[in-house]
Write a protein that holds these residues in place. Structure first.
Motif, short mmCIF file in Angstrom:
data_model
loop_
_atom_site.label_atom_id
_atom_site.label_comp_id
_atom_site.label_asym_id
_atom_site.label_seq_id
_atom_site.Cartn_x
_atom_site.Cartn_y
_atom_site.Cartn_z
N MET A 181 50.58 55.08 91.27
CA MET A 181 50.57 56.12 92.29
C MET A 181 51.43 55.68 93.48
SD MET A 181 46.96 55.70 94.32
CE MET A 181 47.58 56.87 95.54
N LYS A 182 51.95 56.66 94.20
CA LYS A 182 52.75 56.38 95.38
C LYS A 182 51.86 56.08 96.58
CE LYS A 182 57.19 56.83 94.39
NZ LYS A 182 58.17 55.73 94.66
N LEU A 183 52.26 55.07 97.34
CA LEU A 183 51.57 54.72 98.57
C LEU A 183 52.48 55.04 99.74
CD1 LEU A 183 50.13 51.20 97.63
CD2 LEU A 183 48.87 53.36 97.72
N ASN A 184 52.07 55.94 100.61
CA ASN A 184 52.83 56.24 101.82
C ASN A 184 52.58 55.13 102.83
OD1 ASN A 184 53.87 58.66 100.83
ND2 ASN A 184 52.12 59.83 101.57
N ALA A 185 53.66 54.50 103.29
CA ALA A 185 53.51 53.30 104.12
C ALA A 185 54.49 53.29 105.29
CB ALA A 185 53.70 52.04 103.28
N ILE A 186 54.14 52.49 106.29
CA ILE A 186 55.07 52.20 107.38
C ILE A 186 55.03 50.70 107.65
CG2 ILE A 186 54.80 54.46 108.48
CD1 ILE A 186 53.02 53.04 110.61
N ILE A 187 56.08 50.21 108.33
CA ILE A 187 56.15 48.82 108.76
C ILE A 187 56.13 48.80 110.28
CG2 ILE A 187 57.58 46.73 108.81
CD1 ILE A 187 58.82 47.64 106.14
N VAL A 188 55.25 48.01 110.86
CA VAL A 188 55.21 47.81 112.31
C VAL A 188 55.51 46.34 112.57
CG1 VAL A 188 53.87 48.07 114.42
CG2 VAL A 188 53.46 49.63 112.49
N GLU A 189 56.70 46.07 113.04
CA GLU A 189 57.20 44.69 113.18
C GLU A 189 58.30 44.69 114.23
OE1 GLU A 189 58.36 41.23 113.29
OE2 GLU A 189 57.18 41.26 111.43
N ASP A 190 58.20 43.80 115.23
CA ASP A 190 59.17 43.83 116.32
C ASP A 190 60.50 43.18 115.98
OD1 ASP A 190 57.54 41.34 116.45
OD2 ASP A 190 58.85 40.87 118.15
N PHE B 115 51.89 48.02 107.02
CA PHE B 115 52.24 46.60 107.12
C PHE B 115 52.37 46.29 108.60
CE2 PHE B 115 53.81 47.78 102.91
CZ PHE B 115 53.35 46.73 102.13
N LEU B 116 51.56 45.36 109.06
CA LEU B 116 51.41 45.19 110.50
C LEU B 116 51.61 43.73 110.91
CD1 LEU B 116 50.66 46.58 113.16
CD2 LEU B 116 48.26 46.30 112.55
N ASP B 117 52.64 43.49 111.72
CA ASP B 117 52.84 42.16 112.31
C ASP B 117 51.78 41.94 113.37
OD1 ASP B 117 53.94 39.71 112.98
OD2 ASP B 117 55.44 40.58 114.31
N VAL B 118 51.36 40.68 113.56
CA VAL B 118 50.31 40.41 114.53
C VAL B 118 50.87 40.30 115.94
CG1 VAL B 118 48.50 38.80 115.24
CG2 VAL B 118 48.83 39.30 112.82
N GLU B 119 51.86 39.44 116.13
CA GLU B 119 52.41 39.20 117.46
C GLU B 119 53.55 40.16 117.75
OE1 GLU B 119 51.48 37.48 119.87
OE2 GLU B 119 50.22 35.87 119.16
#
Length: 242
Positions: free
Chosen positions: A1-10, A54-58
């Motif tokens: 199945m397809k997963l709708n995703a985003i990346i949050v990374e500075d 997908f989430l960066d911490v800092e």
């Protein structure tokens, strides 16, 4: 199945590496956008129906946990991506589905995506259906130690057990019993019955679950109306009962 995703990374380079890995090794992930800050990430989360972040911490002006605090109702899974392993416990407490260390290991990335895909597939398959647990035996008795002997309970009468330090609260329909045994003890004793450890604090009789809610780690409602949290790390195992 397809997963709708985003990346949050500075870091632009880190975003590019993760994006390229996903395109090459995780074709079931559909990237809907990228964010370089907490505010951009919030805008993407609010503007899209997401399965995975997908989430960066800092990050500048805050961190991943500041972002998640602003999204109390979550219908997506979170995979933390960071170079700092000291955030593992915070990630767990924020119901992360997976924790990836930089530099990203491709095999671990694939495992993370597969893990989320299994959870989302199962949740979608169970939506709007009458839940029929694939139960093991619920017929049996358990002895509860007391100062002057022991009490005998029918296993099927137990709705859930709750950890209380080195004690355990056993919740029945109309009362609870405090026992000087750990939750781990009852998890092992009840292993042959239909009980699932859904959280570090809860062991639930699967046959008494009447509702399951998405969000963060998720939660279940048992037959007496009590809502119990489900840890993200235990969600897949719990859903496998249905």
């Amino acid at each position: 199945m397809k997963l709708n995703a985003i990346i949050v990374e500075d870091e632009a380079n880190s975003r590019e590496i993760l994006k390229n890995y996903l395109v090459k090794y995780c074709p079931n992930v559909a990237l809907l956008g990228e964010a370089s800050s907490i505010q951009e990430g919030l805008d993407l989360i609010k503007g899209n129906a997401l399965d995975l972040v997908f989430l960066d911490v800092e990050m500048p002006f805050g961190n991943a946990f500041d972002l998640l605090d602003q999204v109390p109702e979550r219908n997506f899974e979170t995979v933390f991506v960071t170079a700092y392993n000291q955030y593992a416990m915070d990630a767990l407490n924020n119901h992360a589905a997976y924790y990836l260390m930089k530099p990203i290991n491709i095999d671990e990335l694939i495992k993370a995506v597969d893990h989320v895909s299994d959870i989302v597939s199962k949740e979608n398959a169970l939506a709007d259906k009458v839940l029929t647990p694939k139960l093991k035996s619920v017929i049996g008795k358990i002895t509860i130690p007391q100062q002057d002997g022991f009490q005998v309970l029918n296993v099927s009468d137990i709705l859930y057990c709750k950890a209380d330090d080195n004690y355990t609260e056993i919740h029945l329909e109309k009362k609870k019993i405090l026992v000087s045994k750990t939750l781990k003890y009852f998890e092992e004793v009840l292993t042959e019955f239909a009980f699932s450890r859904i959280h570090k604090s809860y062991l639930v009789n699967v046959n008494e679950v009447v509702n399951y809610k998405k969000g963060k780690g998720g939660s279940v409602v048992v037959s007496n109306g009590k809502e119990l949290l489900v840890s993200a790390s235990r969600k897949k195992e719990f859903l496998s009962y249905f």
